[in-house]
Each structure stands twice: as structure tokens, then as C-alpha cells.
Design an enzyme around this catalytic site. Sequence first.
Site, PDB file in Angstrom:
ATOM      1  N   CYS A   1       0.833  -1.214   0.000  1.00 43.39           N
ATOM      2  CA  CYS A   1       0.000   0.000   0.000  1.00 43.39           C
ATOM      3  C   CYS A   1       0.865   1.261   0.000  1.00 43.39           C
ATOM      4  O   CYS A   1       1.520   1.577   1.000  1.00 43.39           O
ATOM      5  CB  CYS A   1      -0.927  -0.021   1.215  1.00 43.39           C
ATOM      6  SG  CYS A   1      -1.843   1.510   1.491  1.00 43.39           S
TER       7      CYS A   1
ATOM      8  N   CYS B   1      -0.111   3.912   2.551  1.00 40.33           N
ATOM      9  CA  CYS B   1       0.271   3.466   3.902  1.00 40.33           C
ATOM     10  C   CYS B   1       1.724   3.823   4.191  1.00 40.33           C
ATOM     11  O   CYS B   1       2.063   4.253   5.305  1.00 40.33           O
ATOM     12  CB  CYS B   1       0.080   1.958   4.038  1.00 40.33           C
ATOM     13  SG  CYS B   1      -1.618   1.377   3.862  1.00 40.33           S
TER      14      CYS B   1
END
Length: 303
Positions: free
Chosen positions: A39, A42
Site C-alpha cells: 500500500c 500506507c
Amino acid sequence: MATLGMSPADKQAVDAFRKDVVEPSMSKLVVIDFWAEWCGPCKALGPVIEKVTDDYAPKGVLLAKIDVDKNNFIASQFQVRSIPTVYAMFQGQLVADLTSARTESQLRAMLDQILRQLPISGEAADAEAELEPLIAMGEQVLADGDAERALAIFDQIAEMAPDHAVVAAGRVRALTTLGRHDEAQGALDAIQGDAAKAPEVERARAALSLAREAQPVGDLAGLAARAAANPEDMDARYELAGGQMAAGDREGAAETLLAMVRDDRAWNEGAARQRLLKLFEVVGLEDPWVAGQRRKLSQILFG
């Protein structure tokens, strides 16, 4: 989070979650960061969360990172449908969704709001509780007029909490009251970062500024008589207000300044009003006396 009917792996994940997240949340605010290695957002948000939670650790904040790929069952229990997802947990209950905070300032603001509302246990909170009665003692002694003793108290507290804004501000006000203005300025200049913006420090800064401009008057009664005999002499009235403040007569100073504002609010670019507002700040905007004087000022300006 029930474990009945779960696989051994899921049960192990739940047990780990209880130990690492739920149990610590009984006394701390746990920030739960649901993320994954693949991600991109993230990876961008992760360092921000880590830095802020590390800074807030003394306030009782703890970070728990949950890799959704390795903890799919945990993520599903929290209905995580996209990542990053960031929650705050206290005493086993979710108390806030922090996902929208994508910058340090946003996350700090949200955490500050939460911490004000919850009884979080942390080193900073415990230390603050110990300092509160000592600070109150110093403030009371200063209010009673014993600036020398107040300074000694604030000096002792400063040894315990050298970076405490309220303590530093108390020292500055005590030094100012003693007439040690250069030392007070040095103490003010030594206050750095966010502490320098604290309301208590602003109050101390105003007190020092006012003390430097409010010069003692040798013949205060004579000056008062001269100002009363010639109300158009605004310079004399302004000097009188300064002398009254220097003598500790805030009531007289306020009356003089209020009368000046009533007679000519624009004199010297509103100097009387500005000095009055500075006096309010020094006394404390929440002080009942200030509230009464502000009402009088409002009646003059808008009545």
C-alpha cells in the site's frame, strides 16, 4: 472478540491483539494503524503516524500497527475495507476514526482533542498532576505580593520541569514584579518552541512590557491633581495611569484609562485602550475583575 469456531491461526491473532492492543488500551490511548506492505499511501502515512505517536507517548499514546495481509481476520472484525485505516481505542472501545488525518498537524489536533476528553494515564499526565499544587502555591504567593518567595518556589519547580511553560511564565512574572526586568526578558527569550506561544507565556510577556512602560511617579498625588485640573492634558493622564500601575493600583489605573477612552478613544492611536487591554491580559482574562472592567469598556465603546 469471540474465539469460538475460529481457526488456530485466527485464535492466535485474536490473542495477540488482546495482549498488544486491547489490554494496553485500558489505561492508554492506542492508535491502530491498519496497513499493508503493498500500500503506497500506507507507506506515506506510516512515518507521520509513527513520529506523532512517539512524541505523544509521554501523554499516554501507544501505536499498534496491524498488517492486514497477516491479520485478515482482525481487519475483517473492524470492517476495514480500504487502507490506510487508522482508529483510536480506549478501554477496549473505538473512540475515534483518525483516517482523515494525513498530516502531522491534523493528527496532533485530533489527538489533543481526544486526550482532553479521556482520563488517559501517561508519564506527562502523572507529572502534571504532581506539579499542579506546587504551581498553584507559587501563583498564590505571587498574588499575595511576596514576589521574592514566589520566585524561589518557581525556581524549585523549574528544576523538576525545566521546559514547563506555566512554570517559566511564573518565573518571568515574579522577576517582573521584583523589577528585575533584564532577567525576566532573558527568561522569556529562553522559552522555545510551542511553549513560547502558551497563553501563560503571553501573559508574562504582556506583564513585562507593561512594567517597562509604566514608570513610577514620584509625586503621584500631584500628577493626579494636575490631570484632574486639566482633562485635556492626555499626556498627563496617560502618565498618571502608568504611575498607578507601577504603584500596584490597578483599580485607579483602569479608571484613568477608561475615562481617557471615553473622552477621546482615538488619542495617540488608541494608546489608552491598548494599555487597558494589556492590563487585562496581565491580570488574567478570566479574572472576575477583568470581566467587570471589560463590561465598562464595552459600554463606552458600543453603549
